[in-house]
Design a protein around this motif. Structure first.
Motif, mmCIF file in Angstrom:
data_model
loop_
_atom_site.group_PDB
_atom_site.id
_atom_site.type_symbol
_atom_site.label_atom_id
_atom_site.label_comp_id
_atom_site.label_asym_id
_atom_site.label_seq_id
_atom_site.Cartn_x
_atom_site.Cartn_y
_atom_site.Cartn_z
ATOM 1 N N GLN A 24 -73.107 -87.589 0.942
ATOM 2 C CA GLN A 24 -74.305 -87.598 1.776
ATOM 3 C C GLN A 24 -73.909 -87.488 3.254
ATOM 4 O OE1 GLN A 24 -77.785 -89.793 0.582
ATOM 5 N NE2 GLN A 24 -76.606 -90.916 -0.960
ATOM 6 N N ASP A 25 -74.864 -87.052 4.070
ATOM 7 C CA ASP A 25 -74.567 -86.739 5.468
ATOM 8 C C ASP A 25 -74.029 -87.927 6.247
ATOM 9 O OD1 ASP A 25 -75.422 -84.160 5.011
ATOM 10 O OD2 ASP A 25 -77.429 -84.472 5.841
ATOM 11 N N TYR A 26 -74.444 -89.134 5.893
ATOM 12 C CA TYR A 26 -74.035 -90.313 6.658
ATOM 13 C C TYR A 26 -72.605 -90.755 6.361
ATOM 14 C CZ TYR A 26 -74.492 -93.283 2.519
ATOM 15 O OH TYR A 26 -74.324 -93.851 1.287
ATOM 16 N N GLU A 27 -72.029 -90.286 5.286
ATOM 17 C CA GLU A 27 -70.711 -90.766 4.872
ATOM 18 C C GLU A 27 -69.636 -90.335 5.854
ATOM 19 O OE1 GLU A 27 -69.823 -90.199 0.714
ATOM 20 O OE2 GLU A 27 -71.937 -90.367 0.188
ATOM 21 N N LEU A 28 -68.770 -91.267 6.191
ATOM 22 C CA LEU A 28 -67.750 -91.001 7.202
ATOM 23 C C LEU A 28 -66.640 -90.104 6.681
ATOM 24 C CD1 LEU A 28 -67.456 -94.581 8.756
ATOM 25 C CD2 LEU A 28 -68.890 -92.666 9.506
ATOM 26 N N THR A 29 -66.382 -90.171 5.383
ATOM 27 C CA THR A 29 -65.351 -89.333 4.765
ATOM 28 C C THR A 29 -66.027 -88.359 3.814
ATOM 29 O OG1 THR A 29 -63.781 -91.175 4.880
ATOM 30 C CG2 THR A 29 -63.198 -89.318 3.457
ATOM 31 N N LYS A 30 -66.013 -87.087 4.158
ATOM 32 C CA LYS A 30 -66.778 -86.086 3.397
ATOM 33 C C LYS A 30 -66.051 -85.579 2.148
ATOM 34 C CE LYS A 30 -69.913 -86.114 6.659
ATOM 35 N NZ LYS A 30 -71.142 -86.886 6.482
ATOM 36 N N ASP A 31 -64.736 -85.745 2.096
ATOM 37 C CA ASP A 31 -63.979 -85.179 0.979
ATOM 38 C C ASP A 31 -63.401 -86.258 0.060
ATOM 39 O OD1 ASP A 31 -62.170 -86.174 2.788
ATOM 40 O OD2 ASP A 31 -60.851 -84.424 2.791
ATOM 41 N N ALA A 32 -63.956 -87.466 0.100
ATOM 42 C CA ALA A 32 -63.434 -88.551 -0.726
ATOM 43 C C ALA A 32 -63.685 -88.283 -2.207
ATOM 44 C CB ALA A 32 -64.094 -89.867 -0.327
ATOM 45 N N TYR A 33 -62.723 -88.670 -3.018
ATOM 46 C CA TYR A 33 -62.846 -88.555 -4.472
ATOM 47 C C TYR A 33 -63.969 -89.472 -4.960
ATOM 48 C CZ TYR A 33 -61.587 -89.262 -9.402
ATOM 49 O OH TYR A 33 -61.613 -89.375 -10.768
ATOM 50 N N ARG A 34 -64.802 -88.963 -5.864
ATOM 51 C CA ARG A 34 -65.924 -89.719 -6.386
ATOM 52 C C ARG A 34 -65.713 -89.965 -7.887
ATOM 53 N NH1 ARG A 34 -69.199 -89.178 -1.888
ATOM 54 N NH2 ARG A 34 -71.067 -90.213 -2.686
ATOM 55 N N PRO A 35 -65.118 -91.099 -8.236
ATOM 56 C CA PRO A 35 -64.867 -91.422 -9.647
ATOM 57 C C PRO A 35 -66.139 -91.942 -10.305
ATOM 58 C CG PRO A 35 -64.215 -93.263 -8.293
ATOM 59 C CD PRO A 35 -64.717 -92.199 -7.349
ATOM 60 N N GLN A 36 -66.032 -92.316 -11.564
ATOM 61 C CA GLN A 36 -67.176 -92.955 -12.231
ATOM 62 C C GLN A 36 -67.322 -94.408 -11.782
ATOM 63 O OE1 GLN A 36 -65.985 -92.122 -16.329
ATOM 64 N NE2 GLN A 36 -67.581 -90.565 -16.489
ATOM 65 N N ILE A 37 -66.190 -95.060 -11.583
ATOM 66 C CA ILE A 37 -66.169 -96.446 -11.117
ATOM 67 C C ILE A 37 -65.286 -96.533 -9.880
ATOM 68 C CG2 ILE A 37 -65.533 -98.834 -11.636
ATOM 69 C CD1 ILE A 37 -67.827 -97.973 -13.359
ATOM 70 N N CYS A 38 -65.847 -97.080 -8.808
ATOM 71 C CA CYS A 38 -65.080 -97.346 -7.588
ATOM 72 C C CYS A 38 -64.906 -98.854 -7.458
ATOM 73 C CB CYS A 38 -65.823 -96.783 -6.369
ATOM 74 S SG CYS A 38 -65.297 -97.487 -4.785
ATOM 75 N N LEU A 39 -63.672 -99.301 -7.302
ATOM 76 C CA LEU A 39 -63.393 -100.719 -7.073
ATOM 77 C C LEU A 39 -63.052 -100.909 -5.598
ATOM 78 C CD1 LEU A 39 -61.201 -101.541 -10.218
ATOM 79 C CD2 LEU A 39 -63.668 -101.878 -9.918
ATOM 80 N N GLY A 40 -63.852 -101.724 -4.913
ATOM 81 C CA GLY A 40 -63.619 -101.992 -3.499
ATOM 82 C C GLY A 40 -62.901 -103.314 -3.313
ATOM 83 N N THR A 41 -62.007 -103.359 -2.341
ATOM 84 C CA THR A 41 -61.158 -104.537 -2.169
ATOM 85 C C THR A 41 -61.113 -105.013 -0.718
ATOM 86 O OG1 THR A 41 -59.108 -103.315 -1.688
ATOM 87 C CG2 THR A 41 -59.679 -103.654 -4.015
ATOM 88 N N ASN A 42 -60.628 -106.227 -0.568
ATOM 89 C CA ASN A 42 -60.289 -106.792 0.730
ATOM 90 C C ASN A 42 -58.870 -107.324 0.618
ATOM 91 O OD1 ASN A 42 -60.059 -109.603 2.299
ATOM 92 N ND2 ASN A 42 -61.409 -108.274 3.489
ATOM 93 N N ASP A 43 -58.029 -107.005 1.585
ATOM 94 C CA ASP A 43 -56.617 -107.381 1.499
ATOM 95 C C ASP A 43 -56.421 -108.886 1.320
ATOM 96 O OD1 ASP A 43 -55.838 -104.764 1.741
ATOM 97 O OD2 ASP A 43 -55.424 -104.878 3.899
ATOM 98 N N PHE A 44 -57.308 -109.678 1.909
ATOM 99 C CA PHE A 44 -57.169 -111.137 1.842
ATOM 100 C C PHE A 44 -57.813 -111.713 0.582
ATOM 101 C CE2 PHE A 44 -58.260 -115.540 2.725
ATOM 102 C CZ PHE A 44 -57.168 -116.017 3.429
ATOM 103 N N HIS A 45 -58.951 -111.186 0.188
ATOM 104 C CA HIS A 45 -59.754 -111.821 -0.863
ATOM 105 C C HIS A 45 -59.676 -111.152 -2.238
ATOM 106 C CE1 HIS A 45 -61.699 -114.786 1.713
ATOM 107 N NE2 HIS A 45 -61.860 -113.839 2.632
ATOM 108 N N THR A 46 -58.920 -110.073 -2.377
ATOM 109 C CA THR A 46 -58.807 -109.417 -3.685
ATOM 110 C C THR A 46 -57.372 -109.499 -4.181
ATOM 111 O OG1 THR A 46 -60.505 -107.840 -2.956
ATOM 112 C CG2 THR A 46 -59.353 -107.358 -5.017
ATOM 113 N N PRO A 47 -57.065 -110.447 -5.063
ATOM 114 C CA PRO A 47 -55.700 -110.558 -5.585
ATOM 115 C C PRO A 47 -55.290 -109.271 -6.315
ATOM 116 C CG PRO A 47 -57.012 -112.492 -6.156
ATOM 117 C CD PRO A 47 -57.959 -111.471 -5.619
ATOM 118 N N LYS A 48 -54.060 -108.836 -6.091
ATOM 119 C CA LYS A 48 -53.588 -107.598 -6.714
ATOM 120 C C LYS A 48 -53.644 -107.693 -8.234
ATOM 121 C CE LYS A 48 -49.825 -104.231 -6.798
ATOM 122 N NZ LYS A 48 -49.886 -104.071 -8.277
#
Length: 233
Positions: free
Chosen positions: A123-147
């Motif tokens: 969509q036009d508002y997205e900052l990264t226009k060529d990002a891969y779009r999987p079926q599931i995206c997992l979002g993380t935070n370096d401090f709060h998401t244990p590897k």
């Protein structure tokens, strides 16, 4: 100002379509949903636009632009802004903080699963226009998401037959600001589901295999929660 038809179209494009029904994996889960559309107030933004990267495209805590970057609303003054934030943002985050604190007090740790959906097309508002779009995206935070938790979650969704990627096309995982990057007992994982996996994005109707997709997503989430309950987290 937008016409009713244009507003409805943007609402469909920007909302987390059917995620409340899609994510229902544990009868004991504490569920917290935003009371209004993000087109009114986006409760998952930083309140200070100088800290919020999406404010660059008119999508800070109070949006000024639509998904295609047209004007969403008239310019509002500080009084109206404060009223909107008091009514929706601060009440949401108070409930969010209290829910997490209650779980911490009882169990000594808490897992936040931040549930969203995203469009299959950029969509036009997205900052990264060529990002891969999987079926599931997992979002993380370096401090709060244990590897270890992230690795388990990725494996659980892949075993359920999904294409999975990390922090693409969207990134991050929400935490109450009072715990943000301060308290490692609070873990957070964002789960974003591509909408064409379970619905027709043009008609806003669920697909025939909706129940199967839902079952596989909820099974994966239950496995993640069970893993988190183990002592090494």
């Amino acid at each position: 100002m937008l016409s009713k038809a244009a507003f409805k179209k943007d609402l469909i494009l920007m909302r987390d379509s059917k995620t409340k029904a899609l994510f229902s994996f544990d009868k004991c889960q504490k569920r917290l949903c935003a009371r209004v559309s993000r087109l009114v107030v986006d409760v998952e933004r930083f309140i200070d636009d100088s800290q919020e990267i999406m404010s660059q495209v008119g999508m800070g805590v109070i949006y000024t632009k639509t998904s295609n970057q047209n004007a969403l609303r008239r310019k509002i003054g500080q009084k109206e802004r404060k009223t909107l934030l008091k009514s929706y943002y601060f009440t949401h985050h108070k409930a969010f903080y209290e829910a997490v604190k209650k779980i911490l007090d009882k169990y000594g740790k808490c897992l936040i699963i931040d549930c969203h959906s995203f469009s299959s097309f950029v969509q036009d508002y997205e900052l990264t226009k060529d990002a891969y779009r999987p079926q599931i995206c997992l979002g993380t935070n370096d401090f709060h998401t244990p590897k270890a938790l992230l690795d388990f979650a990725k494996s659980a969704f892949e075993k359920a037959g999904f294409e999975v990627a990390i922090n693409t096309p969207f990134a991050g995982a929400i935490t109450p600001i009072k715990f943000y990057e301060k308290d490692s007992r609070v873990s957070s994982l964002m789960i974003e589901v591509c909408r064409d996996l379970y619905m027709n994005e043009a008609t806003d109707k669920v697909r025939k295999d909706w129940l199967d997709v839902k079952a596989r997503i909820n099974s994966s989430c239950r496995q993640i929660c069970a893993e988190f309950s183990k002592d090494y987290f």
